[in-house]
Write an enzyme that holds these catalytic residues in place. Structure first.
Site, PDB file in Angstrom:
ATOM      1  N   ASP A   1       0.840   5.177   1.961  1.00 26.80           N
ATOM      2  CA  ASP A   1       0.172   5.807   3.105  1.00 26.80           C
ATOM      3  C   ASP A   1      -0.643   7.003   2.610  1.00 26.80           C
ATOM      4  O   ASP A   1      -0.119   7.850   1.878  1.00 26.80           O
ATOM      5  CB  ASP A   1       1.208   6.270   4.143  1.00 26.80           C
ATOM      6  CG  ASP A   1       1.934   5.085   4.772  1.00 26.80           C
ATOM      7  OD1 ASP A   1       1.401   3.962   4.718  1.00 26.80           O
ATOM      8  OD2 ASP A   1       3.042   5.286   5.317  1.00 26.80           O
TER       9      ASP A   1
ATOM     10  N   ARG B   1       8.588  -8.709  15.399  1.00 30.20           N
ATOM     11  CA  ARG B   1       8.919  -7.334  15.029  1.00 30.20           C
ATOM     12  C   ARG B   1       7.836  -6.417  15.562  1.00 30.20           C
ATOM     13  O   ARG B   1       6.657  -6.767  15.493  1.00 30.20           O
ATOM     14  CB  ARG B   1       9.013  -7.229  13.504  1.00 30.20           C
ATOM     15  CG  ARG B   1       9.175  -5.800  12.998  1.00 30.20           C
ATOM     16  CD  ARG B   1       9.553  -5.778  11.527  1.00 30.20           C
ATOM     17  NE  ARG B   1       9.874  -4.419  11.129  1.00 30.20           N
ATOM     18  CZ  ARG B   1       9.050  -3.624  10.440  1.00 30.20           C
ATOM     19  NH1 ARG B   1       7.868  -4.065  10.060  1.00 30.20           N
ATOM     20  NH2 ARG B   1       9.419  -2.406  10.134  1.00 30.20           N
TER      21      ARG B   1
ATOM     22  N   HIS C   1       0.849  -1.204   0.000  1.00 25.83           N
ATOM     23  CA  HIS C   1       0.000   0.000   0.000  1.00 25.83           C
ATOM     24  C   HIS C   1       0.875   1.241   0.000  1.00 25.83           C
ATOM     25  O   HIS C   1       2.083   1.161   0.210  1.00 25.83           O
ATOM     26  CB  HIS C   1      -0.890   0.028   1.251  1.00 25.83           C
ATOM     27  CG  HIS C   1      -0.109   0.189   2.526  1.00 25.83           C
ATOM     28  ND1 HIS C   1       0.614  -0.842   3.097  1.00 25.83           N
ATOM     29  CD2 HIS C   1       0.116   1.269   3.316  1.00 25.83           C
ATOM     30  CE1 HIS C   1       1.224  -0.413   4.182  1.00 25.83           C
ATOM     31  NE2 HIS C   1       0.949   0.867   4.342  1.00 25.83           N
TER      32      HIS C   1
ATOM     33  N   HIS D   1       4.794   0.294  -0.185  1.00 22.90           N
ATOM     34  CA  HIS D   1       5.642  -0.491   0.711  1.00 22.90           C
ATOM     35  C   HIS D   1       4.791  -1.578   1.364  1.00 22.90           C
ATOM     36  O   HIS D   1       3.559  -1.570   1.241  1.00 22.90           O
ATOM     37  CB  HIS D   1       6.301   0.414   1.757  1.00 22.90           C
ATOM     38  CG  HIS D   1       5.366   1.308   2.498  1.00 22.90           C
ATOM     39  ND1 HIS D   1       4.852   2.478   1.956  1.00 22.90           N
ATOM     40  CD2 HIS D   1       4.811   1.205   3.725  1.00 22.90           C
ATOM     41  CE1 HIS D   1       4.045   3.050   2.828  1.00 22.90           C
ATOM     42  NE2 HIS D   1       3.992   2.307   3.909  1.00 22.90           N
TER      43      HIS D   1
HETATM   44  C1  GA4 Z   1      -2.337   2.475   5.597  1.00 28.33           C
HETATM   45  C2  GA4 Z   1      -1.591   3.440   6.551  1.00 28.33           C
HETATM   46  C3  GA4 Z   1      -2.112   3.373   7.973  1.00 28.33           C
HETATM   47  O1  GA4 Z   1      -1.666   2.172   8.605  1.00 28.33           O
HETATM   48  C4  GA4 Z   1      -3.664   3.411   8.030  1.00 28.33           C
HETATM   49  C5  GA4 Z   1      -4.175   2.193   7.282  1.00 28.33           C
HETATM   50  C6  GA4 Z   1      -5.673   1.976   7.243  1.00 28.33           C
HETATM   51  C7  GA4 Z   1      -6.138   0.967   8.307  1.00 28.33           C
HETATM   52  O2  GA4 Z   1      -5.409   0.036   8.610  1.00 28.33           O
HETATM   53  O3  GA4 Z   1      -7.260   1.128   8.816  1.00 28.33           O
HETATM   54  C8  GA4 Z   1      -6.009   1.526   5.812  1.00 28.33           C
HETATM   55  C9  GA4 Z   1      -4.688   1.712   4.992  1.00 28.33           C
HETATM   56  C10 GA4 Z   1      -3.838   2.597   5.868  1.00 28.33           C
HETATM   57  C11 GA4 Z   1      -4.916   2.354   3.603  1.00 28.33           C
HETATM   58  C12 GA4 Z   1      -6.214   1.931   2.889  1.00 28.33           C
HETATM   59  C13 GA4 Z   1      -7.356   1.609   3.868  1.00 28.33           C
HETATM   60  C14 GA4 Z   1      -7.124   2.333   5.169  1.00 28.33           C
HETATM   61  C15 GA4 Z   1      -6.537   0.104   5.633  1.00 28.33           C
HETATM   62  C16 GA4 Z   1      -7.229   0.184   4.315  1.00 28.33           C
HETATM   63  C17 GA4 Z   1      -7.656  -0.872   3.630  1.00 28.33           C
HETATM   64  C18 GA4 Z   1      -4.135   3.556   9.449  1.00 28.33           C
HETATM   65  C19 GA4 Z   1      -4.180   4.471   7.114  1.00 28.33           C
HETATM   66  O4  GA4 Z   1      -4.505   5.596   7.399  1.00 28.33           O
HETATM   67  O5  GA4 Z   1      -4.299   3.978   5.851  1.00 28.33           O
END
Ligand code: GA4
Length: 332
Positions: free
Chosen positions: A207, A272, A205, A262
């Site tokens: 961020d 980890r 994904h 990443h």
């Molecule tokens: C990726 C980055 C952060 O961990 C996060 C994630 C979020 C979640 O885990 O709830 C998301 C992911 C993240 C991106 C797309 C969406 C939202 C899971 C998901 C399928 C907290 C964020 O803000 O986006």
């Protein structure tokens, strides 16, 4: 003083990458040059001499490890992540899974206070530790965003950091715990195995936010993809923070900085833990590039949108689905 090459060095033996390293105690012009180059070319860099006290990091780690060491039944009593709270294997709201358990917290002080009551037997200690850590990493994120704005030639150097300092900033803190993926008896037997069975902990994904500031213990797992399908492991370094550009910053730099995809793999033998602060604007903030960045030669690539709109799109998709292109101007 700059302690490592600004150019990432690929270590052929371990096939891992040393991300550009920025010593924040160096001269500002040197820091600026290194950060600009790293954000344009890799979307990732590491920082040392970052000003976050080691005790603050150690205390936060201790709290995190203490929480994850609790029996599963106790952890599950914490508010299930939707999205905030404790999550185990399920990521986000659309059926994504991974070999990870996590605590996801809204980084605002009132929210931390409220969550601490559900998470810890000693809520005031939990609250104080999380607040101290988030304040320190927020300060670090803001300092780096100011260097970036200066490097981009934006007259108001607080144009990005202001969004993070805003009382309504939507920043979040995430503690990820990746348990070893081999069962204990296999772990003992295969300790010299040349091909340990690693699994995807947190899938591919980018961020969505502005900037991510991450630290981990000395167990590797983070991999970045500078080229489709090619995964480069990042060498773990607990003395440094790993910083990466988020989608919102890519848009606010009109594509000059890269939000790079990443993922995190598990380690077959060791557990980890990583702690990531995702610096985000308030929900009603507009995600647009400052006028100086948009020129006749570099016309705006994206249509204006708010953070709320982007976040909604991100949360409605699967983890690995690309989102930024949905906000590109169709004529380009
Ligand atoms: C990726 C980055 C952060 O961990 C996060 C994630 C979020 C979640 O885990 O709830 C998301 C992911 C993240 C991106 C797309 C969406 C939202 C899971 C998901 C399928 C907290 C964020 O803000 O986006």
């Amino acid at each position: 003083m700059v302690v490592a090459s600004p150019h990432p060095i690929r270590d052929e033996k371990s096939l891992s990458i040393d991300l550009p390293m920025v010593d924040l105690s160096a001269e500002r012009s040197v820091v600026s040059q290194l950060i600009m180059k790293a954000c344009e070319e890799f979307g990732f860099f590491k920082v040392i001499n970052h000003g976050v006290p080691p005790e603050t990091i150690a205390k936060m780690e201790e709290i995190g490890l203490g929480f994850f060491a609790k029996p599963a039944a106790q952890k599950k009593q914490v508010t299930p992540a939707s999205p905030f709270g404790y999550g185990c294997k399920n990521i986000g709201l659309n059926g994504d899974t991974g070999e990870v358990e996590y605590l996801l917290l809204n980084a605002s002080p009132p929210s931390i206070s409220q969550m601490s009551l559900h998470i810890s037997n000693d809520p005031s200690d939990f609250r104080a530790t999380v607040r101290e850590y988030t304040q320190a990493v927020k300060k670090l994120a803001c300092e780096m965003l100011e260097v970036m704005a200066e490097g981009l030639g934006v007259p108001d150097s607080s144009v990005f950091s202001r969004l993070i300092r805003d009382i309504d900033s939507d920043s979040v803190l995430r503690l990820n715990h990746y348990p070893p993926t081999l069962p204990c008896k296999d772990r003992d037997r295969s300790s010299s195995s040349p091909s340990p069975s690693c699994k995807v902990g947190f899938g591919e994904h980018s961020d969505p936010q502005i900037l991510t500031v991450l630290t981990s213990n000395d167990v590797g797992g983070l991999q970045i993809s500078l080229q489709d399908g090619v995964w480069i492991p990042v060498t773990p370094d607990p003395s440094a923070f790993c910083v990466n550009v988020g989608d919102a910053l890519q848009v606010m730099t009109n594509g000059r900085f890269k939000s790079v995809r990443h993922r995190a793999m598990t380690n077959s033998h060791k557990s980890r833990m990583s702690m990531a602060y995702f610096a985000a604007p308030p929900l009603d903030a507009w995600i647009v590039a400052p006028p100086v960045i948009v020129t006749p030669d570099t016309p705006s690539l994206y249509r204006p949108f708010t953070w709320a709109e982007y976040k909604k799109a991100a949360y409605s998709l699967r983890l690995g689905d690309a989102r930024i292109h949905l906000f590109r101007k169709s004529s380009i």
